[in-house]
Design a protein around this motif. Structure first.
Motif, PDB file in Angstrom:
ATOM      1  N   ASN A 122       0.800  -1.227   0.000  1.00  0.00           N
ATOM      2  CA  ASN A 122       0.000   0.000   0.000  1.00  0.00           C
ATOM      3  C   ASN A 122       0.832   1.276   0.000  1.00  0.00           C
ATOM      4  O   ASN A 122       0.289   2.370  -0.164  1.00  0.00           O
ATOM      5  CB  ASN A 122      -0.929   0.006   1.223  1.00  0.00           C
ATOM      6  CG  ASN A 122      -1.879  -1.179   1.224  1.00  0.00           C
ATOM      7  OD1 ASN A 122      -2.508  -1.472   0.207  1.00  0.00           O
ATOM      8  ND2 ASN A 122      -1.977  -1.869   2.351  1.00  0.00           N
ATOM      9  N   GLY A 123       2.143   1.128   0.186  1.00  0.00           N
ATOM     10  CA  GLY A 123       2.999   2.306   0.275  1.00  0.00           C
ATOM     11  C   GLY A 123       3.542   2.784  -1.051  1.00  0.00           C
ATOM     12  O   GLY A 123       4.365   3.706  -1.094  1.00  0.00           O
ATOM     13  N   PHE A 124       3.081   2.177  -2.165  1.00  0.00           N
ATOM     14  CA  PHE A 124       3.562   2.573  -3.485  1.00  0.00           C
ATOM     15  C   PHE A 124       2.448   2.461  -4.515  1.00  0.00           C
ATOM     16  O   PHE A 124       1.450   1.777  -4.308  1.00  0.00           O
ATOM     17  CB  PHE A 124       4.727   1.676  -3.935  1.00  0.00           C
ATOM     18  CG  PHE A 124       5.928   1.730  -3.045  1.00  0.00           C
ATOM     19  CD1 PHE A 124       6.878   2.726  -3.208  1.00  0.00           C
ATOM     20  CD2 PHE A 124       6.108   0.783  -2.032  1.00  0.00           C
ATOM     21  CE1 PHE A 124       7.991   2.781  -2.388  1.00  0.00           C
ATOM     22  CE2 PHE A 124       7.219   0.833  -1.202  1.00  0.00           C
ATOM     23  CZ  PHE A 124       8.166   1.839  -1.383  1.00  0.00           C
ATOM     24  N   ALA A 125       2.669   3.135  -5.641  1.00  0.00           N
ATOM     25  CA  ALA A 125       1.836   2.925  -6.821  1.00  0.00           C
ATOM     26  C   ALA A 125       2.677   2.103  -7.788  1.00  0.00           C
ATOM     27  O   ALA A 125       3.648   2.612  -8.356  1.00  0.00           O
ATOM     28  CB  ALA A 125       1.453   4.271  -7.450  1.00  0.00           C
ATOM     29  N   PRO A 126       2.390   0.828  -7.957  1.00  0.00           N
ATOM     30  CA  PRO A 126       3.210  -0.020  -8.830  1.00  0.00           C
ATOM     31  C   PRO A 126       3.120   0.427 -10.278  1.00  0.00           C
ATOM     32  O   PRO A 126       2.062   0.876 -10.731  1.00  0.00           O
ATOM     33  CB  PRO A 126       2.611  -1.414  -8.626  1.00  0.00           C
ATOM     34  CG  PRO A 126       1.193  -1.157  -8.220  1.00  0.00           C
ATOM     35  CD  PRO A 126       1.233   0.103  -7.404  1.00  0.00           C
ATOM     36  N   VAL A 127       4.226   0.302 -10.999  1.00  0.00           N
ATOM     37  CA  VAL A 127       4.251   0.666 -12.415  1.00  0.00           C
ATOM     38  C   VAL A 127       4.355  -0.581 -13.283  1.00  0.00           C
ATOM     39  O   VAL A 127       3.504  -0.831 -14.140  1.00  0.00           O
ATOM     40  CB  VAL A 127       5.409   1.633 -12.723  1.00  0.00           C
ATOM     41  CG1 VAL A 127       5.446   1.961 -14.224  1.00  0.00           C
ATOM     42  CG2 VAL A 127       5.258   2.919 -11.910  1.00  0.00           C
TER      43      VAL A 127
END
Length: 327
Positions: A116-121
């Protein structure tokens, strides 16, 4: 408290303006240089892959991409930095399995949430861990090495690039699966470990393919086995540990690209398209293959699924081997 009509209208107008501004920013993205944080030192495998694809993506995105090394704590320092950065697409994180899938089981004080601590690319690339020895040791095969370790427990020294690193966990898995005892010698980096392997200060080394491939090709290190599901294409005659009867000794490492949480989906989509295009470039694939790295590519959801799957797997490995950060 009831909001008056003019107040409600003002709030709605403010939100609408923010949405429009956000959409406009996404349309013009990127309009300035992008900082790409890699959580490992310059000169290593992860750094090489990161710089190669960043250089190619620069052309597609129309902006320079500045690679910044923030090593430490198996990737946790760099991960924490990016997870708290502004969600505008101008600070990105290039990570390995260590920071995203292994650290959650190794550390109880993680300052970031890998899911939840990132926006995956997208998932980027993959390589595997290999086990090599100093040729002067006189061991011809992996079964011979395992037999010697059983006959003389703790007599064989094995260099790894840090406690809790994937190279270390591979050795621990082998010890559990083969019921042998090896003397693990941790190093802060690959350079010193390779020098000691070649010099005979340590008998063997566990490391990712790109770390040892030049030494293996030069005959300065002898490859005994690879810790992957299938054989390494660059050296198809070398068996996997699974083939030798140790199916649990699998340690593929991988890399992924992520942005801070709440990064606009339009920005993530632009990054995903650009980096996927880079990974399909024949020259990029060739250069990565030369050092034992294969491309992956895919969607943000693919990266999320990979992180979740690998986190569950490494949790079992850490629990089974009892390895702890800082041991």
């Amino acid at each position: 408290m009831r909001l008056r009509g003019p107040i409600i209208a003002s709030i709605v107008a403010t939100l609408a303006a923010a949405i429009v501004a956000g959409g406009a920013a996404a349309q013009t993205y990127p309009s300035r240089p992008i900082r790409l944080v890699v959580a490992f030192s310059a000169g290593g495998t992860t750094d090489f892959v990161c710089r190669l694809i960043a250089d190619r993506a620069r052309t597609l995105l129309g902006q320079s991409i500045v690679v910044e090394n923030k090593p430490g704590a198996s990737g946790a320092i760099g991960a924490d930095f990016v997870s708290k950065a502004a969600p505008d697409g101008y600070t990105l994180f290039f990570s390995t399995a260590g920071a995203l899938a292994i650290n959650p089981s190794m550390r109880t004080d993680l300052p970031y949430d890998p899911i939840n601590g990132f926006a995956p690319v997208l998932p980027v690339a993959r390589n595997t861990v290999v086990f090599a020895i100093n040729p002067a040791l006189g061991i011809a095969t992996a079964p011979d090495m395992i037999a010697r370790a059983r006959d003389k427990p703790g007599s064989l020294t094995v260099a790894v690039t840090g406690i809790g690193a994937i190279s270390h966990l591979t050795v621990e898995m082998l010890q559990v699966s083969a019921k042998i005892k090896l003397q693990v010698v941790p190093y802060r980096g690959a350079g010193a470990a390779i020098a000691d392997l070649i010099g005979g200060q340590v008998n063997a080394m566990s490391a990712e393919v790109p770390v040892l491939i030049s030494q293996i090709k030069a005959g300065k290190a002898k490859l005994l086995a690879v810790a992957s599901q299938s054989r390494f294409e660059g050296m198809p005659d070398v068996p996997t540990f699974a083939e030798l009867g140790y199916p649990d000794v699998v340690a593929d490492n991988w890399t992924g690209l992520l942005a801070p949480p709440k990064t606009p989906p339009e920005v993530v989509a632009k990054l995903n398209a650009a980096f996927n295009a880079v990974l399909k470039d024949p020259d990029v694939r060739r250069r990565l293959a030369e050092v034992g790295v294969s491309t992956i590519g895919g969607t943000p959801d693919d990266l999320t699924a990979l992180i979740k799957r690998e986190t569950a797997r490494w949790h079992k490995v850490v629990a089974q081997t009892g390895v702890k950060a800082g041991d």
